[in-house]
Structure formats: structure tokens, C-alpha cells
Write an enzyme that holds these catalytic residues in place. Structure first.
Site, PDB file in Angstrom:
ATOM      1  CG  ASP A 126      -2.343   0.429   0.891  1.00  0.00           C
ATOM      2  OD1 ASP A 126      -2.475   1.301   0.017  1.00  0.00           O
ATOM      3  OD2 ASP A 126      -3.307  -0.053   1.516  1.00  0.00           O
ATOM      4  CG  ASP A 183      -9.358   2.267  -1.074  1.00  0.00           C
ATOM      5  OD1 ASP A 183      -8.337   2.264  -1.780  1.00  0.00           O
ATOM      6  OD2 ASP A 183      -9.338   2.050   0.147  1.00  0.00           O
TER       7      ASP A 183
HETATM    8  C1  GLA Z   1      -6.003   1.220   1.380  1.00  0.00           C
HETATM    9  C2  GLA Z   1      -6.120   0.235   0.213  1.00  0.00           C
HETATM   10  C3  GLA Z   1      -7.246  -0.726   0.486  1.00  0.00           C
HETATM   11  C4  GLA Z   1      -6.995  -1.474   1.796  1.00  0.00           C
HETATM   12  C5  GLA Z   1      -6.798  -0.489   2.938  1.00  0.00           C
HETATM   13  C6  GLA Z   1      -6.328  -1.165   4.202  1.00  0.00           C
HETATM   14  O1  GLA Z   1      -7.111   2.051   1.483  1.00  0.00           O
HETATM   15  O2  GLA Z   1      -6.317   0.916  -0.982  1.00  0.00           O
HETATM   16  O3  GLA Z   1      -7.379  -1.659  -0.576  1.00  0.00           O
HETATM   17  O4  GLA Z   1      -5.861  -2.287   1.654  1.00  0.00           O
HETATM   18  O5  GLA Z   1      -5.828   0.504   2.602  1.00  0.00           O
HETATM   19  O6  GLA Z   1      -6.141  -0.258   5.248  1.00  0.00           O
END
Ligand code: GLA
Length: 376
Positions: A126, A183
């Protein structure tokens, strides 16, 4: 490590967020096998954020939270492997993960070794809390190199959300897939938004480094960590069709232990999976169509055996008529050829006449055809 077709699997984040445990992972592994998901190609079982303690141990290593994983992560990996699946985990290029657990910044090599020692096959990486003075490409190069040197084949799944022009530098880092957008949430607006954002990124998708449109929300029905309003089955069907058609990795995000029949039918459509996994991995091509408004998305994609996939996606809340002139896909009538089509959801078969495909689509619905080039 190189994966020649889009990775498929399951990820804990969309439904479970921080509520993860050894029990959940073992039950999910069992379900991936017993429901036939593994057989269809869903092979990676990935634990996302929130699996570790908030502090590293005295040697600087990450530690699995014993309250969630009482037998340690190696035991979880061994169980996942014993079911014939591959095991994925999560870390972050920053000081902290997005949920505030320790990230891998300045610990890239030691963390890659830890993951290898546990038997990890896939690492989602991430982009939260990263240094504001080090460009992302350097952070991902570090982990890419650490993974290539950890003594185990680990698929590098970059998750920098398309930020900082990720598409320009991600392949050089060794990533096998990369999150091309932000996301997903379990709403139709989110699905539609991610789909439209993808349009400028199609040329970057291809063998060995796939545009990841994010985990699927199919079957969530508004429940769980990213579950907001939820979607209808028709919307889930179109969401899945788009992700599969566009060559995205297919990572299931619902609780597969309680899938209903509609969810199973969507996630296991063999013809769509075949399009997604087509070994040419050609980019989808956006077509103009005739009188297509902005919510009617028309696409084609070349497949390995000379076939063409045609995707007609109605993103709008009104019914819509898709009109496609085959000149756009390279089959004007002067070629003496046309397409014989089979629709992947209904089995409907038809041969296009007058080089024009017409199809009425209900609100939010889609049609995806596999087309054979035949004589007129
Ligand atoms: C980010 C990523 C998500 C998930 C969250 C976990 O937002 O884009 O896919 O992995 O972190 O905290």
C-alpha cells in the site's frame, strides 16, 4: 515473479477490515475449495491490513497479532497451502499501513525475508504514510528488489491507487499488478466511477503487470467494511463483467462462506473468466457506437484464437439501445465477414447482419459476447 494472466483470488478487506482471524482464514480457504472457486482459478487467499501487532519485535521484525493468529502466520500459510491455495499478505511503503499498523519503510529487506519465511506467495503493498520527500517509484523499487531477493516467488501487488502517475513507473518496480484507481465501495456510483477512470489507463494493462481495478464487491449487499448502500444483482453482474472484460485481477471481496446462488453464478461464469484469462491479454478498446450516450459504454477486445469479445455496458438508470457498426472492430461488410455471437450470461446466439449489432439493455445491465469471425 511473473504471472501471465490476471491474478484471481479473495481478499479480506472489503468485508472484514480489521475483523480477521485464523479461524476466518481457514474457513475461507475451505470454502474456496468446497464451492469450486479454486477450480475456476481463484487461487490466492490474501490477508489485508490489520494482521500485525502495533510494534515490531526487538529484532525489528513484524509480528502477527497473537489474539487474531494464535498459532502464528506460518501455521496459517501452511493451512492455506494444504488446501491447494496460495497465500497473500499485506504491507505498506510508508511508516504505517493505512490502518495504522507498522509499514515496511526502511524495513523492506527484513520484511520480505519474514514474508518468505512464513511461506507468503503474494504481497499487496500500500501507499499510506509514505515519505513526502521520496517519490513512490523509489519506494516500490525497493520492495520489488527485496522480494526478488527473498528466496521465494512472491507476486508483487502494488497499491498506490494510480497516484503520482503510477502507470509511468510501476512496471520497472517488478509489480505483477497495480491498483490503477482509488478504493472501491459497495455502491453503484463507486463501480461506475472506477470504470470511467480506467478509460485512460487501458493501454498500460498487459501480460505480467495488470491494471487492478480493486477488489470485487459482488455479493456484499451493503454488508461489511466497505459496504455502504450495496448493489443489486444486475449491478453486480455488470460490475463483474466490466472487471473481467477489462483484464483486471479478480479478487473476491464478499464473505464467501454465505454466498447466495446469484453471487456464485456471477463469480463463476466460465465464459467471462475465459475472457479475463485470455492469454493474449489484449487491452480493451472503447468504441464510439452510434448514438451512445455517456452512460453506455461499448468495448471490444481481441482474443487468442481470432475471436472478438464485445462488451455493451449500460451504466445508467434508464434502458438504452446499443448500436454498434462492425466497421469499428475491423469488419466492414466489404470484408465478406461478420460475427457469430454468443452472449455469456444468457447463452443467446445471433449472427450480425448489415454490419450492425443492436441490443436493448435494461437499466444497469450489460451484454458480453464472444464473437467468431464467419462468412457473411
Ligand atoms: C487502502 C487500500 C485498500 C486497503 C486499505 C487497508 O485504502 O487501498 O485496498 O488495503 O488501505 O487499510
Amino acid at each position: 515473479m511473473i504471472k501471465l494472466t490476471p491474478p484471481m483470488g479473495w481478499n479480506s478487506w472489503n468485508t472484514f477490515g480489521e475483523n480477521i482471524s485464523e479461524k476466518l482464514i481457514m474457513e475461507t480457504a475451505d470454502t474456496m475449495v468446497s464451492e469450486g472457486l479454486l477450480e475456476k482459478g481463484y487461487e490466492y487467499l490474501v490477508i489485508d491490513d490489520c494482521w500485525s501487532l502495533k510494534e515490531r519485535d526487538e529484532k525489528g521484525r513484524l509480528v502477527a497479532d497473537p489474539a487474531k493468529f494464535p498459532n502464528g502466520m506460518k501455521a496459517v500459510a501452511d493451512y492455506v497451502h494444504s488446501r491447494g491455495l496460495k497465500f497473500g499478505m499485506y504491507s505498506c511503503a510508508g511508516n504505517l499501513t493505512c490502518a495504522g499498523y507498522p509499514g515496511s519503510f526502511e524495513h523492506e529487506f527484513i520484511d520480505a525475508d519474514t514474508f518468505a519465511s512464513w511461506g507468503v506467495d503474494f504481497l499487496k503493498y500500500d501507499y499510506c504514510y509514505h515519505s513526502p520527500i521520496i517519490p513512490g517509484k523509489y519506494l516500490y523499487r525497493r520492495m520489488g528488489l527485496a522480494l526478488e531477493n527473498c528466496g521465494r516467488d512472491i507476486l508483487f501487488s502494488a497499491c498506490s491507487w494510480g497516484a503520482d502517475e503510477t502507470h509511468e513507473w510501476i512496471k520497472e518496480t517488478g509489480a505483477g499488478m497495480w491498483r490503477s484507481t482509488g478504493d472501491i465501495f459497495d455502491t453503484w456510483e463507486s463501480v461506475k466511477d472506477l470504470t470511467k477512470q480506467q478509460a485512460r489507463l487501458h493501454p498500460y494493462n498487459g501480460v505480467g503487470c495488470f491494471n487492478d481495478m480493486d477488489m470485487l464487491v459482488v455479493g456484499m449487499y451493503g454488508k461489511g467494511n466497505v459496504g455502504l448502500a450495496g448493489c443489486s444483482d444486475v449491478q453486480y453482474k455488470t460490475h463483474y463483467s466490466i472487471w473481467a472484460f477489462m483484464g483486471s485481477p479478480l479478487m473476491i471481496g464478499c464473505d464467501i462462506r454465505s454466498m447466495n446462488q446469484a453471487t456464485k453464478d456471477i463469480l463463476m461464469n466460465p465464459e467471462l473468466i475465459a475472457i479475463n484469462q485470455d492469454k493474449l491479454c489484449r487491452q480493451p478498446v472503447r468504441l464510439a457506437g452510434i448514438w451512445a450516450g455517456e452512460d453506455l459504454l461499448l468495448y471490444s477486445r481481441q482474443l487468442d484464437n481470432g475471436d472478438l469479445a464485445i462488451g455493451l455496458f449500460n451504466m445508467g438508470e434508464n434502458k438504452a439501445m446499443a448500436n454498434l457498426n462492425l466497421d469499428e472492430v475491423g469488419l466492414p461488410m466489404s470484408t465478406g465477414k461478420t460475427l457469430r455471437l454468443k452472449e455469456v450470461w444468457t447463452g443467446e446466439e445471433r449472427t450480425v447482419t448489415n454490419a450492425t449489432l443492436r441490443k436493448e439493455l435494461a437499466p444497469f445491465d450489460c451484454a458480453v459476447y464472444r464473437g467468431k469471425v464467419v462468412d457473411l
